[in-house]
Design an enzyme around this catalytic site. Structure first.
Site, PDB file in Angstrom:
ATOM      1  N   GLU A  69       0.851  -1.215   0.000  1.00 50.65           N
ATOM      2  CA  GLU A  69       0.000   0.000   0.000  1.00 50.65           C
ATOM      3  C   GLU A  69       0.885   1.262   0.000  1.00 50.65           C
ATOM      4  O   GLU A  69       0.531   2.284   0.587  1.00 50.65           O
ATOM      5  CB  GLU A  69      -0.947   0.020   1.212  1.00 50.65           C
ATOM      6  CG  GLU A  69      -1.767  -1.232   1.397  1.00 50.65           C
ATOM      7  CD  GLU A  69      -3.102  -1.234   0.663  1.00 50.65           C
ATOM      8  OE1 GLU A  69      -3.517  -0.177   0.161  1.00 50.65           O
ATOM      9  OE2 GLU A  69      -3.713  -2.306   0.580  1.00 50.65           O
TER      10      GLU A  69
HETATM   11  C1  LIG Z   1       3.209  -9.755   0.130  1.00 54.89           C
HETATM   12  C2  LIG Z   1       2.983  -8.669  -0.850  1.00 54.89           C
HETATM   13  C3  LIG Z   1       1.716  -8.443  -1.352  1.00 54.89           C
HETATM   14  C4  LIG Z   1       1.500  -7.440  -2.309  1.00 54.89           C
HETATM   15  N1  LIG Z   1       0.254  -7.294  -2.869  1.00 54.89           N
HETATM   16  C5  LIG Z   1       0.119  -6.486  -3.951  1.00 54.89           C
HETATM   17  C6  LIG Z   1      -1.109  -6.482  -4.709  1.00 54.89           C
HETATM   18  O1  LIG Z   1      -2.081  -7.160  -4.366  1.00 54.89           O
HETATM   19  N2  LIG Z   1      -1.170  -5.731  -5.829  1.00 54.89           N
HETATM   20  C7  LIG Z   1      -0.125  -4.952  -6.250  1.00 54.89           C
HETATM   21  O2  LIG Z   1      -0.266  -4.297  -7.270  1.00 54.89           O
HETATM   22  N3  LIG Z   1       1.048  -4.923  -5.549  1.00 54.89           N
HETATM   23  C8  LIG Z   1       1.196  -5.674  -4.431  1.00 54.89           C
HETATM   24  N4  LIG Z   1       2.378  -5.685  -3.733  1.00 54.89           N
HETATM   25  C9  LIG Z   1       3.475  -4.843  -4.200  1.00 54.89           C
HETATM   26  C10 LIG Z   1       3.809  -3.718  -3.248  1.00 54.89           C
HETATM   27  O3  LIG Z   1       2.824  -2.739  -3.308  1.00 54.89           O
HETATM   28  C11 LIG Z   1       5.217  -3.229  -3.626  1.00 54.89           C
HETATM   29  O4  LIG Z   1       6.107  -4.225  -3.182  1.00 54.89           O
HETATM   30  C12 LIG Z   1       5.537  -1.889  -3.001  1.00 54.89           C
HETATM   31  O5  LIG Z   1       4.762  -0.868  -3.575  1.00 54.89           O
HETATM   32  C13 LIG Z   1       7.019  -1.527  -3.160  1.00 54.89           C
HETATM   33  O6  LIG Z   1       7.464  -1.729  -4.471  1.00 54.89           O
HETATM   34  P1  LIG Z   1       8.785  -2.585  -4.732  1.00 54.89           P
HETATM   35  O7  LIG Z   1       8.656  -3.859  -3.997  1.00 54.89           O
HETATM   36  O8  LIG Z   1       9.005  -2.651  -6.183  1.00 54.89           O
HETATM   37  O9  LIG Z   1       9.930  -1.766  -4.044  1.00 54.89           O
HETATM   38  P2  LIG Z   1      10.730  -0.534  -4.674  1.00 54.89           P
HETATM   39  O10 LIG Z   1       9.781   0.457  -5.233  1.00 54.89           O
HETATM   40  O11 LIG Z   1      11.811  -1.043  -5.545  1.00 54.89           O
HETATM   41  O12 LIG Z   1      11.361   0.072  -3.356  1.00 54.89           O
HETATM   42  C14 LIG Z   1      12.531  -0.438  -2.722  1.00 54.89           C
HETATM   43  C15 LIG Z   1      12.966   0.545  -1.637  1.00 54.89           C
HETATM   44  O13 LIG Z   1      13.256   1.818  -2.243  1.00 54.89           O
HETATM   45  C16 LIG Z   1      12.446   2.828  -1.666  1.00 54.89           C
HETATM   46  N5  LIG Z   1      12.062   3.775  -2.714  1.00 54.89           N
HETATM   47  C17 LIG Z   1      11.492   3.529  -3.913  1.00 54.89           C
HETATM   48  N6  LIG Z   1      11.254   4.669  -4.569  1.00 54.89           N
HETATM   49  C18 LIG Z   1      11.682   5.659  -3.787  1.00 54.89           C
HETATM   50  C19 LIG Z   1      11.713   7.078  -3.901  1.00 54.89           C
HETATM   51  N7  LIG Z   1      11.193   7.734  -4.948  1.00 54.89           N
HETATM   52  N8  LIG Z   1      12.235   7.772  -2.889  1.00 54.89           N
HETATM   53  C20 LIG Z   1      12.707   7.167  -1.784  1.00 54.89           C
HETATM   54  N9  LIG Z   1      12.711   5.847  -1.608  1.00 54.89           N
HETATM   55  C21 LIG Z   1      12.192   5.097  -2.592  1.00 54.89           C
HETATM   56  C22 LIG Z   1      11.253   2.110  -1.075  1.00 54.89           C
HETATM   57  O14 LIG Z   1      10.652   2.843  -0.016  1.00 54.89           O
HETATM   58  C23 LIG Z   1      11.883   0.809  -0.606  1.00 54.89           C
HETATM   59  O15 LIG Z   1      12.444   0.984   0.663  1.00 54.89           O
HETATM   60  C24 LIG Z   1       2.585  -6.638  -2.732  1.00 54.89           C
HETATM   61  C25 LIG Z   1       3.855  -6.836  -2.196  1.00 54.89           C
HETATM   62  C26 LIG Z   1       4.064  -7.839  -1.282  1.00 54.89           C
HETATM   63  C27 LIG Z   1       5.462  -8.070  -0.780  1.00 54.89           C
END
Ligand SMILES: Cc1cc2nc3c(=O)[nH]c(=O)nc-3n(C[C@H](O)[C@H](O)[C@H](O)COP(=O)(O)OP(=O)(O)OC[C@H]3O[C@@H](n4cnc5c(N)ncnc54)[C@H](O)[C@@H]3O)c2cc1C
Length: 604
Positions: A412
């Protein structure tokens, strides 16, 4: 400072910072009406029967059990609490929606996630952005649990940068359908959903577009799934990759308009965020409950460990975070409910009223998501510590609670993204003139350079010092954020560490104020004696908030101010975080812990 006086003067989103709220104007969990109490009790009874005793099965990745429990929740109406009656829901309003989300989520993070993904991001895009045909077709089935929903936004290359997805939607030659191709990742409920909200890009559009995509095992229409992800926690929540290979979707299944998908995705998340905060509350209550009972039973050095100051401190802090989390969540929920109703009375459609309201309170939604997801993590961590070696054992509920809590800081919108959003949105609101921050920020600037006022509140009055302190914490935010905006203007968003520090100040001010207002309201109606421990919790939370604000503000000020400006702001900070009567924190914790251990449960 202005005060809220009548319903037409409802606190607007973000306005808590500059408008004083009276205790009698906040809604607290003690204000639940009979219908809400009945709902709460029936959800609790359902979870005690269907989820809590089967914890081990959830930990052993029994995905079918999650689906089964979700089906039963649907039969009992719990999935349709927020859905209007015309679509076979219960149409109960947002406080009740939060209540069900809160109590259904506490025994297993797997159910919390399945429930949240289905009722929130899986259903709301259709309810809020769908046309009448789409709503009629899908919402009743989703409200009753005949179908389950999932939300496909994230991709391997598009996480926090959600609008950068590569999934494509291409109009077919006859113009009647779209062909979807792409890969989605981390999709909750993927293993048992029949309706997927899928975001894809049409041609080279700047923004993605939302589609409703049905899935039928017998006719998969190019949809395939990855294996279940191996995860740290929420073991029985189905999380898979979803692949779309020439998946044909009728053009009628486009949600809203072409290019509107990013807006849909973000607005669905606003609701998801505040519900995620609620979803951490019952988990905190249950974890505290188990810790209290264990501490009373466990004897070391011929003494129940509950009698040791070290353990009392932990129990008190755990209960305090739950109490304040409840205060803040239901305070915001009622503001949202009231605003929706006001809009409905003004003739807006249900969908418009909800959409505009959630957009308005997006700041509070982010604040609550961050605060409560971190509170459940701390609470379950200390819960493990109270149980010692047994806390580390999978035979007690602490271990899974701790693992399950971890995801709430990631999905979220990560807590980093939400922190920056909260401050960013507030500044935007100020620039648009929706919340007057400029005037109050200038007043704080003048106060810094003027002679300090010697006016003191009447300390004999309950919470006089605390309410004065809340006002001062808000001034700290205005001082730090106001000066930062002046210094960096549009470039402020590049100063992330400063934004994160400012966000922590904002979060603490909202949470601490909510705790104080809840206790104050309840003292007025139930008397001070009956609220001794609640008063202690409100004061204890504030004490920590003051420390956090002090630390974060120092960090922020030093990052951009130098010389006289820095000295002046640091002096202001000292003044704004100074207690006249320092609370006896040890005594506060003892008061709270003694109540918990004498009742042998979380009792607030
Ligand atoms: C168990 C689970 C269930 C999920 N369910 C859903 C679902 O139902 N539908 C769906 O669409 N998604 C879902 N997600 C995805 C989830 O919303 C994403 O994992 C989340 O938004 C973070 O994206 P990412 O994992 O690609 O991390 P990244 O975006 O790669 O982030 C990695 C790190 O970098 C930081 N970061 C990234 N961008 C910035 C920035 N601009 N400035 C500062 N810091 C930054 C983040 O805070 C984090 O600490 C789920 C994830 C999990 C693990």
């Amino acid at each position: 400072m202005e005060t809220t006086e009548n319903k037409n003067e409802l606190l607007r989103g973000g306005q808590f910072l500059v408008k004083e709220t009276k205790a009698e104007d906040v809604f607290t969990p003690e204000d639940f009406n009979e219908e809400q109490k009945m709902m709460r009790d029936s959800v609790k009874e359902f979870v005690d029967r269907e989820v809590w005793p089967k914890k081990e099965e959830f930990e052993n990745k029994n995905y079918a059990l999650t689906e089964e429990v979700m089906g039963k929740a649907g039969e009992l109406g719990f999935l349709g609490v927020a859905i209007p009656e015309e679509y076979e829901g219960l149409g109960m309003g947002f406080v009740s929606t939060m209540l069900v989300c809160d109590y259904i989520s506490g025994a297993s993070g797997s159910i919390a996630t399945a429930f949240g993904a289905h009722t929130g991001i899986g259903t709301l895009p259709i309810l809020l952005y769908g046309n009448e045909e789409q709503r009629k077709k899908y919402i009743p089935k989703l409200a009753t649990g005949e179908w389950f929903g999932a939300y496909c936004l994230t991709e391997p290359g598009a996480g926090s940068d959600a609008n950068s997805g590569k999934t494509k939607a291409e109009l077919t030659e006859d113009g009647k359908s779209y062909k979807i191709n792409g890969q989605k990742m981390w999709i909750s409920n993927a293993g048992f959903a029949s309706v997927f909200i899928v975001f894809a890009r049409i041609q080279d559009d700047k923004n993605i577009t939302g589609f409703i995509v049905e899935y039928d095992k017998e006719n998969p229409n190019g949809i395939t799934f990855g294996e279940e992800e191996k995860k740290l926690g929420i073991h029985a929540s189905s999380t898979r990759q979803v692949f779309f290979n020439d998946t044909v979707v009728s053009a009628e299944n486009m949600l809203s308009e072409r290019g509107n998908g990013f807006k849909i995705a973000m607005n669905a998340l606003n609701v998801g965020r505040i519900k995620l905060a609620a979803a951490s509350l019952e988990a905190q209550r249950r974890v505290t409950d188990v810790a209290v009972k264990y501490a009373n039973d466990r004897v070391q050095f011929k003494t129940p460990i509950a009698k040791f100051g070290a353990i009392k401190s932990k129990l008190a802090e755990m209960a305090t975070s739950a109490y304040v989390g409840e205060a803040a969540c239901y305070r915001a929920a009622k503001n949202i409910d009231d605003r929706i109703n006001l809009r409905l009375e003004g003739g807006e459609s249900h969908a418009d009223a909800e959409l505009k309201t959630f957009e308005e309170y997006a700041i509070e939604c982010s604040i609550l998501k961050v605060a409560c997801s971190e509170d459940i993590q701390n609470c379950s961590d200390e819960g493990i510590q109270v149980l010692g070696g047994m806390g580390f054992s999978a035979d007690t509920p602490m271990e899974s609670a701790w693992r399950d809590a971890r995801i709430a800081r990631i999905y979220e919108g990560t807590n980093e993204i939400n922190r920056m959003l909260a401050v960013g949105m507030l500044i935007k609101k100020a620039m648009k003139g929706h919340v007057d921050l400029l005037g109050p920020a200038q007043a704080v600037g003048e106060e810094l350079t003027g002679i300090p006022s010697m006016d003191k509140p009447d300390f004999n009055e309950l919470f006089a010092e605390e309410k004065d302190m809340i006002k001062k914490l808000k001034k700290v935010f205005l001082m730090v954020a106001g000066s930062a905006v002046q210094k960096f203007g549009q470039d402020l968003e590049e100063h992330q560490q400063l934004l994160l520090a400012a966000s922590d100040i904002l979060i603490e001010a909202y949470m601490a104020e909510s705790g104080i207002l809840r206790a104050e309201k309840n003292v007025k109606r139930f008397g001070e004696d009956a609220q001794k421990e609640q008063i202690a919790m409100a004061k204890l939370y504030l004490y920590h908030a003051v420390d956090t604000v002090n630390q974060k503000a120092k960090e922020g000020i030093a990052s951009f101010a130098e010389g006289d400006e820095q000295r002046m702001m640091l002096m202001g900070l000292k003044r704004f975080t100074k207690y006249d009567r320092m609370p006896n924190v040890v005594a506060l914790r003892n008061t709270i812990a003694e109540k918990l251990t004498s009742e042998n449960k979380y009792c607030f």
